[in-house]
Design an enzyme around this catalytic site. Structure first.
Site, PDB file in Angstrom:
ATOM      1  CG  ASN A   1       2.227   3.106  -5.782  1.00 10.87           C
ATOM      2  OD1 ASN A   1       2.659   4.104  -6.346  1.00 10.87           O
ATOM      3  ND2 ASN A   1       2.848   1.930  -5.848  1.00 10.87           N
TER       4      ASN A   1
ATOM      5  N   GLY B   1       0.781  -1.233   0.000  1.00  9.25           N
ATOM      6  CA  GLY B   1       0.000   0.000   0.000  1.00  9.25           C
ATOM      7  C   GLY B   1       0.812   1.281   0.000  1.00  9.25           C
TER       8      GLY B   1
ATOM      9  CG  ASN C   1      -3.339  -1.426 -12.977  1.00  9.95           C
ATOM     10  OD1 ASN C   1      -3.210  -1.454 -11.749  1.00  9.95           O
ATOM     11  ND2 ASN C   1      -2.706  -2.286 -13.770  1.00  9.95           N
TER      12      ASN C   1
ATOM     13  CG  LEU D   1      -9.758  -9.843 -14.827  1.00 11.66           C
ATOM     14  CD1 LEU D   1      -8.604  -9.166 -15.556  1.00 11.66           C
ATOM     15  CD2 LEU D   1     -10.185 -11.103 -15.577  1.00 11.66           C
ATOM     16  CB  ILE D   2     -11.489  -4.807 -12.994  1.00  8.12           C
ATOM     17  CG1 ILE D   2     -10.419  -4.183 -12.087  1.00  8.12           C
ATOM     18  CG2 ILE D   2     -12.777  -3.999 -12.944  1.00  8.12           C
ATOM     19  CD1 ILE D   2     -10.807  -4.041 -10.630  1.00  8.12           C
TER      20      ILE D   2
ATOM     21  CD  GLU E   1       4.873   1.424  -9.148  1.00  8.58           C
ATOM     22  OE1 GLU E   1       4.428   0.639  -9.990  1.00  8.58           O
ATOM     23  OE2 GLU E   1       4.946   1.141  -7.935  1.00  8.58           O
TER      24      GLU E   1
ATOM     25  CG  HIS F   1       2.135  -3.448 -15.238  1.00  9.04           C
ATOM     26  ND1 HIS F   1       1.577  -4.574 -14.652  1.00  9.04           N
ATOM     27  CD2 HIS F   1       3.234  -3.873 -15.888  1.00  9.04           C
ATOM     28  CE1 HIS F   1       2.322  -5.623 -14.946  1.00  9.04           C
ATOM     29  NE2 HIS F   1       3.332  -5.229 -15.694  1.00  9.04           N
TER      30      HIS F   1
ATOM     31  CG  ASP G   1      -1.189  -5.863 -16.725  1.00  9.15           C
ATOM     32  OD1 ASP G   1      -1.635  -5.081 -15.862  1.00  9.15           O
ATOM     33  OD2 ASP G   1      -0.537  -6.887 -16.454  1.00  9.15           O
TER      34      ASP G   1
HETATM   35  C1  GAR Z   1       3.411  -1.603  -7.454  1.00  6.11           C
HETATM   36  O1  GAR Z   1       4.741  -1.695  -7.906  1.00  6.11           O
HETATM   37  C2  GAR Z   1       2.447  -1.747  -8.610  1.00  6.11           C
HETATM   38  O2  GAR Z   1       2.926  -1.217  -9.810  1.00  6.11           O
HETATM   39  C3  GAR Z   1       2.315  -3.239  -8.701  1.00  6.11           C
HETATM   40  O3  GAR Z   1       2.245  -3.666  -7.365  1.00  6.11           O
HETATM   41  C4  GAR Z   1       3.074  -2.807  -6.579  1.00  6.11           C
HETATM   42  C5  GAR Z   1       2.293  -2.417  -5.334  1.00  6.11           C
HETATM   43  O4  GAR Z   1       3.137  -1.733  -4.448  1.00  6.11           O
HETATM   44  N1  GAR Z   1       1.163  -3.620  -9.460  1.00  6.11           N
HETATM   45  C6  GAR Z   1       1.152  -4.675 -10.257  1.00  6.11           C
HETATM   46  O5  GAR Z   1       2.085  -5.438 -10.377  1.00  6.11           O
HETATM   47  C7  GAR Z   1      -0.167  -4.868 -11.011  1.00  6.11           C
HETATM   48  N2  GAR Z   1      -0.018  -5.853 -12.039  1.00  6.11           N
HETATM   49  P1  GAR Z   1       2.538  -0.971  -3.189  1.00  6.11           P
HETATM   50  O6  GAR Z   1       1.598  -1.949  -2.475  1.00  6.11           O
HETATM   51  O7  GAR Z   1       3.731  -0.660  -2.353  1.00  6.11           O
HETATM   52  O8  GAR Z   1       1.832   0.242  -3.669  1.00  6.11           O
END
Ligand code: GAR
Length: 192
Positions: A14, A12, A101, A86-87, A173, A103, A144
């Site tokens: 992000n 979490g 999203n 998946l949504i 990110e 990625h 994706d």
């Molecule tokens: C992030 O790097 C995001 O891009 C990735 O999960 C991580 C979550 O990090 N998402 C995917 O891989 C989706 N396919 P966080 O929980 O620290 O935000």
């Protein structure tokens, strides 16, 4: 107010950056954080940040209960931040171009089912890529594959490990997701 719902399954970081970015914002607020993982770090973060938390399971995602909650909360934009399910097509149809999203790679490379988190970085290193990055995109009913909104790049160094690369990509990110979501919420075109 434009109301955001953040969906997250993992640590979490992000989600936290988004909440902090919009704290006290004049036009955008985070209405809720939704998670399908009661043991994920994002649960503690939501409590610490004082953001309402909605916990759901796969059935509630598929039978419309999550959608009902999002509608009841007058959600304008759904922001996926490390959300691993998946949504469903019905939710995509209910929020056209209103689900975003992030990625951790330069799609269409290193995307699709099973490509998430550290697995992506391991694949990038194994392939000998010299560059990677992030893709922010609209969500459709396939993993994706939705329309790209913005991409940002960073180098892959010769001595990178999965950990060091993940840290660099996470930095990208955290630097860009909030500003791109803010632009989308304001109806602006995004460069990147
Ligand atoms: C992030 O790097 C995001 O891009 C990735 O999960 C991580 C979550 O990090 N998402 C995917 O891989 C989706 N396919 P966080 O929980 O620290 O935000």
């Amino acid at each position: 107010m434009i109301r955001l719902a953040i969906l997250a399954s993992g640590s979490g970081t992000n989600a936290q950056r988004l909440v902090e970015h919009f704290a006290g914002h004049a036009a955008v607020e985070v209405a809720l954080i939704g998670t399908d993982n009661a043991r994920a770090g994002v649960v503690q973060r939501a409590w610490a940040l004082g953001v309402p938390l909605f916990q759901f399971d796969k059935f509630m995602l598929r039978n419309g209960e999550l959608q009902n909650e999002l509608t009841a909360q007058r959600t304008d934009l759904i922001v996926l931040a490390g959300f691993m399910q998946l949504i469903p097509a019905e939710l995509v149809r209910a929020f056209p171009k209103r689900i975003v999203n992030i990625h951790p790679a330069l799609l269409p490379k290193y995307g699709g089912k099973g490509m998430y988190g550290d697995r992506v970085h391991a694949a990038v290193i194994a392939a000998g890529e010299r560059e990677t990055g992030i893709t922010i995109h609209f969500v459709n009913e396939h993993y994706d594959e939705g329309e790209h909104i913005a991409q940002f790049h960073c180098p892959v160094r010769k001595d990178d490990t999965v950990g060091s690369l993940a840290e660099r990509v996470h930095g990208l990110e955290h630097a860009h997701y909030p500003e791109v979501v803010e632009a989308l919420a304001a109806g602006k075109r995004v460069k990147g």
